[in-house]
Enzyme design. Structure first.
Site, PDB file in Angstrom:
ATOM      1  N   CYS A  66      -6.892  -1.251   8.456  1.00  0.00           N
ATOM      2  CA  CYS A  66      -5.868  -1.696   7.811  1.00  0.00           C
ATOM      3  C   CYS A  66      -5.038  -0.278   7.819  1.00  0.00           C
ATOM      4  O   CYS A  66      -4.183   0.371   7.893  1.00  0.00           O
ATOM      5  CB  CYS A  66      -5.671  -2.646   6.697  1.00  0.00           C
ATOM      6  SG  CYS A  66      -6.496  -3.953   7.352  1.00  0.00           S
ATOM      7  N   GLU A 112       0.605  -1.032   0.274  1.00  0.00           N
ATOM      8  CA  GLU A 112      -0.298   0.386  -0.348  1.00  0.00           C
ATOM      9  C   GLU A 112       1.421   1.351  -0.369  1.00  0.00           C
ATOM     10  O   GLU A 112       1.670   1.920   0.248  1.00  0.00           O
ATOM     11  CB  GLU A 112      -1.137  -0.299   0.963  1.00  0.00           C
ATOM     12  CG  GLU A 112      -1.955  -1.674   1.330  1.00  0.00           C
ATOM     13  CD  GLU A 112      -2.781  -1.274   0.268  1.00  0.00           C
ATOM     14  OE1 GLU A 112      -2.966  -0.743  -0.250  1.00  0.00           O
ATOM     15  OE2 GLU A 112      -3.416  -2.945   0.539  1.00  0.00           O
ATOM     16  N   HIS A 168      -1.523  -5.745   2.375  1.00  0.00           N
ATOM     17  CA  HIS A 168      -2.891  -6.240   2.122  1.00  0.00           C
ATOM     18  C   HIS A 168      -2.395  -8.153   1.858  1.00  0.00           C
ATOM     19  O   HIS A 168      -1.540  -7.575   0.493  1.00  0.00           O
ATOM     20  CB  HIS A 168      -3.922  -5.800   1.501  1.00  0.00           C
ATOM     21  CG  HIS A 168      -4.451  -5.397   2.426  1.00  0.00           C
ATOM     22  ND1 HIS A 168      -4.941  -3.952   2.656  1.00  0.00           N
ATOM     23  CD2 HIS A 168      -5.157  -5.042   4.049  1.00  0.00           C
ATOM     24  CE1 HIS A 168      -5.960  -3.236   3.503  1.00  0.00           C
ATOM     25  NE2 HIS A 168      -5.875  -4.476   3.713  1.00  0.00           N
TER      26      HIS A 168
HETATM   27  N1  PCA Z   1      -8.278  -6.533   7.683  1.00  0.00           N
HETATM   28  C1  PCA Z   1      -9.052  -5.523   7.610  1.00  0.00           C
HETATM   29  C2  PCA Z   1      -8.916  -5.043   9.225  1.00  0.00           C
HETATM   30  C3  PCA Z   1      -8.048  -6.385  10.121  1.00  0.00           C
HETATM   31  C4  PCA Z   1      -7.644  -7.121   8.549  1.00  0.00           C
HETATM   32  O1  PCA Z   1      -6.851  -8.460   8.374  1.00  0.00           O
HETATM   33  C5  PCA Z   1      -8.848  -4.168   6.774  1.00  0.00           C
HETATM   34  O2  PCA Z   1      -8.718  -4.425   5.361  1.00  0.00           O
HETATM   35  O3  PCA Z   1      -8.857  -2.951   7.609  1.00  0.00           O
END
Ligand code: PCA
Length: 201
Positions: free
Chosen positions: A142, A79, A166
């Site tokens: 996140c 990201e 992610h």
């Molecule tokens: N994914 C979520 C929050 C916790 C996670 O593992 C997100 O993409 O915001």
């Protein structure tokens, strides 16, 4: 090089979180030259960001890589920006659903991630695992953890490397009949180990 690697607790009705499993597996076999510390963050406004800041205080890392799970992704997403926005698409694990609120009322609208994203992308794709630099981590926990890390670095730790990856669901997590893309735990661990190695001098 001391690195804090974080994952999240399960959320959204699943009983595991890929990012937690990957963090624990990488901690069991960190790349040479990396002193690895792991923290698992609650998926709540009240405790998620606070837990990562507390872990930074305790560990005093040179770098922080936070990870979260994203069902439906077919690659590691590196990201690029953290946005000053909480606009939760679902309630957090405490049942709180924040809409249209900043994270830091006086903070800038976005920060750049502080990781060598293109080098990480190359390192992961070179071992045959899909990875791409992507724009942002959404507007849930996140993104909130990413923005919180970057705000902390900008205001308190100018030398801190910090960013967010992610991860797709793990093959092992698929529910009966689910057909969403996944990566195996083995490949996911290899990808994060490759990312960590790019931080070494
Ligand atoms: N994914 C979520 C929050 C916790 C996670 O593992 C997100 O993409 O915001």
């Amino acid at each position: 090089m001391r690195v804090l690697l974080t994952g999240f607790e399960p959320f959204d009705g699943r009983n595991t979180n890929a990012s937690e499993q990957i963090a624990r597996a990488v901690a069991a076999d960190p790349p040479e030259g990396i002193e690895l510390h792991v923290a698992i963050l609650p998926v709540t406004d009240a405790e998620g960001p606070a837990t990562v800041l507390h872990a930074i205080e305790q560990v005093q890392p040179d770098a922080v890589i936070s990870m979260g799970e994203a069902a439906g992704y077919d690659a590691m997403h590196l990201e690029r920006f953290g946005h000053n926005l909480r606009d939760y698409r679902i309630p957090d694990n405490a049942g709180v659903q924040i809409r249209d609120e900043p994270i830091e009322p006086d903070g800038p609208s976005a920060y750049d991630a502080r990781l060598p994203l293109r080098a990480i992308e190359a390192a992961i794709t070179q071992i045959g695992i899909p990875a791409q630099v992507t724009r942002d981590a959404g507007a849930f926990l996140c993104n909130q953890v990413l923005y919180t890390l970057l705000h902390h670095a900008a205001t308190r730790r100018p030398d801190l490397l910090a960013g967010f990856i992610h991860v797709p669901l793990l093959t092992e997590q698929l529910r009966d009949g689910e057909t969403t893309p996944t990566l195996s735990l083995k490949d996911s661990v290899a990808a994060i180990r490759a990312a960590l190695r790019t931080l070494l001098p």
